[in-house]
Design a protein around this motif. Structure first.
Motif, PDB file in Angstrom:
ATOM      1  N   ASP A 123       0.834  -1.198   0.000  1.00 30.65           N
ATOM      2  CA  ASP A 123       0.000   0.000   0.000  1.00 30.65           C
ATOM      3  C   ASP A 123       0.871   1.252   0.000  1.00 30.65           C
ATOM      4  N   PHE A 124       1.858   1.292   0.889  1.00 28.13           N
ATOM      5  CA  PHE A 124       2.737   2.449   0.932  1.00 28.13           C
ATOM      6  C   PHE A 124       3.565   2.553  -0.347  1.00 28.13           C
ATOM      7  N   ALA A 125       3.998   1.429  -0.904  1.00 29.30           N
ATOM      8  CA  ALA A 125       4.792   1.452  -2.137  1.00 29.30           C
ATOM      9  C   ALA A 125       4.010   2.095  -3.279  1.00 29.30           C
ATOM     10  N   VAL A 126       2.766   1.680  -3.447  1.00 30.46           N
ATOM     11  CA  VAL A 126       1.937   2.243  -4.513  1.00 30.46           C
ATOM     12  C   VAL A 126       1.728   3.735  -4.280  1.00 30.46           C
ATOM     13  N   ARG A 127       1.479   4.118  -3.045  1.00 31.44           N
ATOM     14  CA  ARG A 127       1.257   5.531  -2.729  1.00 31.44           C
ATOM     15  C   ARG A 127       2.517   6.371  -2.953  1.00 31.44           C
ATOM     16  N   VAL A 128       3.683   5.833  -2.621  1.00 27.57           N
ATOM     17  CA  VAL A 128       4.930   6.561  -2.890  1.00 27.57           C
ATOM     18  C   VAL A 128       5.073   6.781  -4.391  1.00 27.57           C
ATOM     19  N   LEU A 129       4.854   5.726  -5.171  1.00 27.34           N
ATOM     20  CA  LEU A 129       5.001   5.835  -6.620  1.00 27.34           C
ATOM     21  C   LEU A 129       4.020   6.836  -7.231  1.00 27.34           C
ATOM     22  N   GLU A 130       2.875   7.021  -6.608  1.00 19.68           N
ATOM     23  CA  GLU A 130       1.920   8.016  -7.097  1.00 19.68           C
ATOM     24  C   GLU A 130       2.431   9.434  -6.895  1.00 19.68           C
ATOM     25  N   THR A 131       3.382   9.615  -5.977  1.00 23.17           N
ATOM     26  CA  THR A 131       3.888  10.958  -5.683  1.00 23.17           C
ATOM     27  C   THR A 131       5.238  11.234  -6.325  1.00 23.17           C
ATOM     28  N   SER A 132       6.120  10.227  -6.324  1.00 24.69           N
ATOM     29  CA  SER A 132       7.477  10.425  -6.825  1.00 24.69           C
ATOM     30  C   SER A 132       8.107   9.081  -7.154  1.00 24.69           C
ATOM     31  N   ALA A 172      12.658   2.828  -0.456  1.00 22.03           N
ATOM     32  CA  ALA A 172      11.919   1.717   0.141  1.00 22.03           C
ATOM     33  C   ALA A 172      12.679   0.415  -0.096  1.00 22.03           C
ATOM     34  N   PRO A 173      12.688  -0.479   0.842  1.00 22.36           N
ATOM     35  CA  PRO A 173      12.070  -0.364   2.158  1.00 22.36           C
ATOM     36  C   PRO A 173      12.898   0.527   3.084  1.00 22.36           C
ATOM     37  N   ILE A 174      12.218   1.087   4.036  1.00 22.96           N
ATOM     38  CA  ILE A 174      12.891   1.879   5.069  1.00 22.96           C
ATOM     39  C   ILE A 174      13.398   0.897   6.114  1.00 22.96           C
ATOM     40  N   ARG A 175      14.566   1.172   6.644  1.00 23.35           N
ATOM     41  CA  ARG A 175      15.272   0.170   7.446  1.00 23.35           C
ATOM     42  C   ARG A 175      15.310   0.476   8.934  1.00 23.35           C
ATOM     43  N   PHE A 176      15.183  -0.597   9.702  1.00 23.36           N
ATOM     44  CA  PHE A 176      15.525  -0.606  11.120  1.00 23.36           C
ATOM     45  C   PHE A 176      16.901  -1.247  11.237  1.00 23.36           C
ATOM     46  N   TYR A 177      17.649  -0.861  12.254  1.00 20.91           N
ATOM     47  CA  TYR A 177      18.992  -1.399  12.464  1.00 20.91           C
ATOM     48  C   TYR A 177      19.073  -1.888  13.903  1.00 20.91           C
ATOM     49  N   VAL A 178      19.318  -3.190  14.087  1.00 21.29           N
ATOM     50  CA  VAL A 178      19.433  -3.792  15.416  1.00 21.29           C
ATOM     51  C   VAL A 178      20.907  -4.105  15.644  1.00 21.29           C
ATOM     52  N   THR A 179      21.488  -3.470  16.646  1.00 19.82           N
ATOM     53  CA  THR A 179      22.921  -3.622  16.915  1.00 19.82           C
ATOM     54  C   THR A 179      23.166  -4.111  18.334  1.00 19.82           C
ATOM     55  N   GLU A 180      24.192  -4.930  18.469  1.00 14.23           N
ATOM     56  CA  GLU A 180      24.604  -5.426  19.783  1.00 14.23           C
ATOM     57  C   GLU A 180      25.598  -4.445  20.394  1.00 14.23           C
ATOM     58  N   PRO A 229      11.061   7.991   8.475  1.00 15.14           N
ATOM     59  CA  PRO A 229      10.611   8.096   7.086  1.00 15.14           C
ATOM     60  C   PRO A 229      10.541   9.545   6.585  1.00 15.14           C
ATOM     61  N   GLY A 230      10.152  10.471   7.462  1.00 18.84           N
ATOM     62  CA  GLY A 230      10.128  11.882   7.067  1.00 18.84           C
ATOM     63  C   GLY A 230      11.504  12.380   6.646  1.00 18.84           C
ATOM     64  N   ALA A 268       1.112  15.120  -0.837  1.00 18.50           N
ATOM     65  CA  ALA A 268       0.769  13.695  -0.744  1.00 18.50           C
ATOM     66  C   ALA A 268       1.940  12.903  -0.163  1.00 18.50           C
ATOM     67  N   LEU A 269       3.166  13.190  -0.599  1.00 20.54           N
ATOM     68  CA  LEU A 269       4.335  12.499  -0.049  1.00 20.54           C
ATOM     69  C   LEU A 269       4.602  12.937   1.383  1.00 20.54           C
ATOM     70  N   ARG A 270       4.386  14.195   1.677  1.00 23.94           N
ATOM     71  CA  ARG A 270       4.552  14.701   3.045  1.00 23.94           C
ATOM     72  C   ARG A 270       3.586  13.974   3.993  1.00 23.94           C
ATOM     73  N   THR A 271       2.339  13.804   3.571  1.00 25.56           N
ATOM     74  CA  THR A 271       1.342  13.091   4.374  1.00 25.56           C
ATOM     75  C   THR A 271       1.738  11.627   4.560  1.00 25.56           C
TER      76      THR A 271
END
Length: 156
Positions: A84-93, A100-108, A121-122, A135-138
């Motif tokens: 859903d987010f991928a399609v919406r991003v492509l509609e804007t830019s 995408a994908p936006i990443r989390f980083y888990v570190t020891e 993401p902002g 639309a992309l800002r939202t």
């Protein structure tokens, strides 16, 4: 003998890398936890699913390094998004989709606890806001909220 000891010390140093904590930086959220790396990673994956997102990618050098005889702290990058987010991003830019994908980083950490970090993401989509407009800002704001909820769920 002194030369031999120097070689051994160098080899030992080269096959281990000290853990370094993630320092706060612009656009990042950094959350230290008391969880182990494995526990935080499992909790993150559970939280991603609970918030209707998907783990799209996973990468980490620890296992491959271990196979080469190198000891480094556990770390894993987890790419998170959904269609859903991928399609919406492509509609804007179209260009913004490279983020995408936006990443989390888990570190020891050195004390065997783990830290969860991510770029908001902002922040990630900021270079595309002129092109993507309101639309992309939202969308970025919605993702900021979702990522914050995932992080809170994973780290509590």
């Amino acid at each position: 003998m002194h030369h031999f000891l120097a070689i051994i010390a160098t080899l030992l140093w080269a096959t281990t890398a000290p853990a370094q904590s993630i320092a706060p930086r612009e656009g990042w959220v950094v959350i230290d936890t008391q969880k182990t790396h494995a526990a935080l990673l499992d909790d993150l994956k559970t939280a991603v699913k609970a918030h209707k997102m998907g783990v799209v990618t996973q990468a980490g050098p620890t296992g491959a390094a271990r196979n080469r005889g190198i000891t480094i702290p556990e770390n894993r990058v987890i790419g998170v998004f959904n269609n859903d987010f991928a399609v919406r991003v492509l509609e804007t830019s179209t260009a913004a989709m490279i983020e995408a994908p936006i990443r989390f980083y888990v570190t020891e950490n050195p004390d065997a606890t783990a830290t969860l970090s991510y770029k908001t993401p902002g922040f990630v989509f900021a270079p595309y806001l002129e092109e993507g407009g309101d639309a992309l800002r939202t969308l970025a704001s919605e993702l900021d909220t979702t990522f914050e909820q995932i992080a809170r769920s994973a780290t509590q």
